[in-house]
Design an enzyme around this catalytic site. Structure first.
Site, PDB file in Angstrom:
ATOM      1  N   ARG A 211       0.819  -1.207   0.000  1.00  0.00           N
ATOM      2  CA  ARG A 211       0.000   0.000   0.000  1.00  0.00           C
ATOM      3  C   ARG A 211       0.853   1.259   0.000  1.00  0.00           C
ATOM      4  O   ARG A 211       0.431   2.316  -0.474  1.00  0.00           O
ATOM      5  CB  ARG A 211      -0.924  -0.029   1.223  1.00  0.00           C
ATOM      6  CG  ARG A 211      -1.868   1.110   1.233  1.00  0.00           C
ATOM      7  CD  ARG A 211      -3.009   1.084   2.244  1.00  0.00           C
ATOM      8  NE  ARG A 211      -3.089   0.071   3.252  1.00  0.00           N
ATOM      9  CZ  ARG A 211      -2.490   0.151   4.459  1.00  0.00           C
ATOM     10  NH1 ARG A 211      -1.725   1.168   4.769  1.00  0.00           N
ATOM     11  NH2 ARG A 211      -2.674  -0.799   5.334  1.00  0.00           N
TER      12      ARG A 211
ATOM     13  N   TYR B 281     -17.050  20.977  -8.980  1.00  0.00           N
ATOM     14  CA  TYR B 281     -17.571  19.645  -9.311  1.00  0.00           C
ATOM     15  C   TYR B 281     -18.572  19.219  -8.238  1.00  0.00           C
ATOM     16  O   TYR B 281     -18.298  19.340  -7.051  1.00  0.00           O
ATOM     17  CB  TYR B 281     -16.356  18.716  -9.377  1.00  0.00           C
ATOM     18  CG  TYR B 281     -16.598  17.277  -9.697  1.00  0.00           C
ATOM     19  CD1 TYR B 281     -17.127  16.895 -10.922  1.00  0.00           C
ATOM     20  CD2 TYR B 281     -16.246  16.286  -8.781  1.00  0.00           C
ATOM     21  CE1 TYR B 281     -17.312  15.557 -11.212  1.00  0.00           C
ATOM     22  CE2 TYR B 281     -16.430  14.947  -9.075  1.00  0.00           C
ATOM     23  CZ  TYR B 281     -16.965  14.589 -10.296  1.00  0.00           C
ATOM     24  OH  TYR B 281     -17.138  13.265 -10.587  1.00  0.00           O
TER      25      TYR B 281
ATOM     26  N   LYS C 111      -9.619  11.315 -16.573  1.00  0.00           N
ATOM     27  CA  LYS C 111      -9.967  12.050 -17.778  1.00  0.00           C
ATOM     28  C   LYS C 111      -8.812  11.982 -18.790  1.00  0.00           C
ATOM     29  O   LYS C 111      -8.631  10.966 -19.426  1.00  0.00           O
ATOM     30  CB  LYS C 111     -10.355  13.479 -17.420  1.00  0.00           C
ATOM     31  CG  LYS C 111     -11.363  13.571 -16.241  1.00  0.00           C
ATOM     32  CD  LYS C 111     -12.721  13.002 -16.605  1.00  0.00           C
ATOM     33  CE  LYS C 111     -13.661  12.795 -15.420  1.00  0.00           C
ATOM     34  NZ  LYS C 111     -13.829  13.860 -14.470  1.00  0.00           N
TER      35      LYS C 111
ATOM     36  N   ASP D 272      -8.593  22.146  -8.439  1.00  0.00           N
ATOM     37  CA  ASP D 272      -8.926  20.993  -9.269  1.00  0.00           C
ATOM     38  C   ASP D 272      -8.610  21.409 -10.700  1.00  0.00           C
ATOM     39  O   ASP D 272      -9.299  22.246 -11.286  1.00  0.00           O
ATOM     40  CB  ASP D 272     -10.404  20.640  -9.084  1.00  0.00           C
ATOM     41  CG  ASP D 272     -10.816  19.377  -9.838  1.00  0.00           C
ATOM     42  OD1 ASP D 272     -10.216  19.115 -10.898  1.00  0.00           O
ATOM     43  OD2 ASP D 272     -11.738  18.681  -9.386  1.00  0.00           O
TER      44      ASP D 272
HETATM   45  C1  LIG Z   1     -14.511  13.757 -13.146  1.00  0.00           C
HETATM   46  C2  LIG Z   1     -14.055  14.809 -12.236  1.00  0.00           C
HETATM   47  C3  LIG Z   1     -13.659  14.510 -10.936  1.00  0.00           C
HETATM   48  C4  LIG Z   1     -13.803  13.133 -10.335  1.00  0.00           C
HETATM   49  O1  LIG Z   1     -13.115  12.143 -10.989  1.00  0.00           O
HETATM   50  P1  LIG Z   1     -13.559  10.599 -10.802  1.00  0.00           P
HETATM   51  O2  LIG Z   1     -12.373   9.843 -11.227  1.00  0.00           O
HETATM   52  O3  LIG Z   1     -14.764  10.408 -11.659  1.00  0.00           O
HETATM   53  O4  LIG Z   1     -13.893  10.417  -9.345  1.00  0.00           O
HETATM   54  C5  LIG Z   1     -13.171  15.533 -10.162  1.00  0.00           C
HETATM   55  N1  LIG Z   1     -13.098  16.790 -10.638  1.00  0.00           N
HETATM   56  C6  LIG Z   1     -13.482  17.110 -11.875  1.00  0.00           C
HETATM   57  C7  LIG Z   1     -13.356  18.507 -12.344  1.00  0.00           C
HETATM   58  C8  LIG Z   1     -13.981  16.126 -12.713  1.00  0.00           C
HETATM   59  O5  LIG Z   1     -14.401  16.456 -13.948  1.00  0.00           O
END
Ligand SMILES: *Cc1c(COP(=O)(O)O)cnc(C)c1O
Length: 396
Positions: free
Chosen positions: A61, A114, A211, A186
């Site tokens: 871990r 988000y 993403k 973010d």
């Molecule tokens: C998709 C997204 C997240 C979360 O990502 P996951 O892997 O789906 O949990 C966080 N912040 C933004 C801006 C996003 O578009």
């Protein structure tokens, strides 16, 4: 030769870093890609080493060579002091927050954040006796007026989710620094290739690597990077939360990263071409794309960003569900589903009129978020035109 340039010579360009970063072929029998090391137990050579926990890796871990490769590559791209790997982008957000906050603290969060970040603040942080105030994403230096004696963190997200407001990060960071407040962002939309928050003095940078880094819609994963000052807190929170990500998922993320620059360039260019087409379309009320004039924070975008990615929104000249449904159901090339950043184009309806608290969102039409993939942009435009024709018929 190993990929990590530590020679003290001129730093390599991003393309080169994406290819060579986090690789140690000499430790992998010359194989180019580091394999997915799987394992909980890591054997110690002898009792003395075991007693002292003296091993390069001590427990599954806490790290393995595959995880370290991703951490090294991403840390280099962000210009950070270090990175932790989280099981999703959402958990990367909560880990970043928990690194910076304790009971009794106050956090300022952009109203454009988000939605699951908002849920985390409203529910989990409230239960931990941490208070959240949402602020107008366009507030800039005005954030200073919202800072309280117990404000510990200012969280940004730029451009905002669904509505794409580009924030004045330097102004917010300056106000935070003047009061000793930590900042986080973010940065999922831009990735460090299009906007590098560490260069603007942000302390904690969060990316839903689900993403663009992964890029193929097959892994959920999150990355949190910090500067020297915040890294110990970040590593502590990550360790105490006992987060772990499968090496198979990390392997796929590393694989995605090798081509991220190309995908981002292509998807960004395709999206811009399509957004420009839609900006003059009579069935589109509004295009919200940071690189287009009139989009909120467009001037800041031009000042701070190196380019745009493949996600933006439109407001359809439609009032009824029937029109929206006709539009979406007559797109053949767009998938309908959440998440984004993959190679396939996606379209999803959105409506954020109900949950914002610091700002009112008053759309001119029905919101559709578009993720532009790697298809030919003219094919995409023709596909959208089929949707518009069906929408016109549904209006009847
Ligand atoms: C998709 C997204 C997240 C979360 O990502 P996951 O892997 O789906 O949990 C966080 N912040 C933004 C801006 C996003 O578009």
């Amino acid at each position: 030769m190993d990929g990590n340039p530590k020679s003290g010579k001129k730093p390599h360009k991003e393309e080169t870093r994406l290819v060579h970063g986090g690789r140690r072929p000499s430790e992998q029998y010359g194989f180019i890609n580091i394999p997915p090391y799987r394992g909980s137990t890591i054997l110690y050579a002898n009792a003395a080493d075991c007693l002292a926990m003296r091993n390069r890796f001590t427990y599954g871990r806490r790290g393995n060579p595959t995880m370290e490769a991703l951490q090294d590559l991403w840390t280099e791209l962000e210009g950070a002091a270090g990175t932790v790997v989280c099981p999703s982008g959402g958990s990367a957000v909560s880990t970043g927050f928990l690194a910076a906050l304790k009971a009794g603290d106050h956090v300022l969060v952009t109203d454009s954040t988000y939605r699951p970040t908002r849920n985390f603040c409203n529910n989990f942080l409230t239960r931990m006796n941490i208070e959240t105030t949402y602020y107008d994403p366009m507030i800039g230096g005005g954030i200073a007026e919202l800072i309280r004696p117990n404000t510990r963190l200012i969280h940004m997200e730029s451009p905002g989710s669904q509505t794409f407001e580009v924030q004045d990060v330097p102004a917010i960071v300056a106000a935070a620094k003047a009061r000793g407040v930590t900042t986080s962002i973010d940065n999922t939309w831009a990735t460090p290739l299009l906007f590098r928050p560490m260069d603007f003095g942000v302390d904690i940078v969060i990316n839903a690597a689900t993403k663009y880094p992964v890029g193929h819609s097959d892994v959920l994963i999150g990355l949190v990077s910090a500067n020297e000052k915040l890294l110990p807190d970040l590593q502590l929170a990550h360790g105490e939360l006992c987060l772990y990500v499968s090496s198979d998922d990390i392997y796929l993320t590393l694989r995605g990263l090798r081509t991220m620059k190309l995908r981002l360039r292509e998807q960004g260019a395709n999206a811009l071409k399509i957004a420009r087409h839609l900006a003059t379309h009579k069935q589109v009320k509004k295009v919200i794309h940071p690189a287009l004039p009139g989009s909120p924070g467009h001037e800041i975008f031009k000042r701070d960003f190196k380019g745009s990615s493949g996600l933006f929104a439109i407001e359809l000249d439609a009032r009824s569900d029937a029109e929206v449904i006709a539009f979406l159901d007559n797109l053949a090339l767009f998938g309908m589903g959440y998440s984004w950043g993959g190679y396939e184009s996606l379209a999803v309806p959105f409506d954020c009129t109900s949950f914002r608290t610091a700002t009112a969102y008053n759309p001119d039409g029905r919101g559709i978020r578009l993720n532009i993939g790697l298809e030919d942009p003219d094919d995409i435009i023709a596909d959208l035109e089929n949707g518009f024709a069906a929408m016109a018929k549904a209006k009847g």
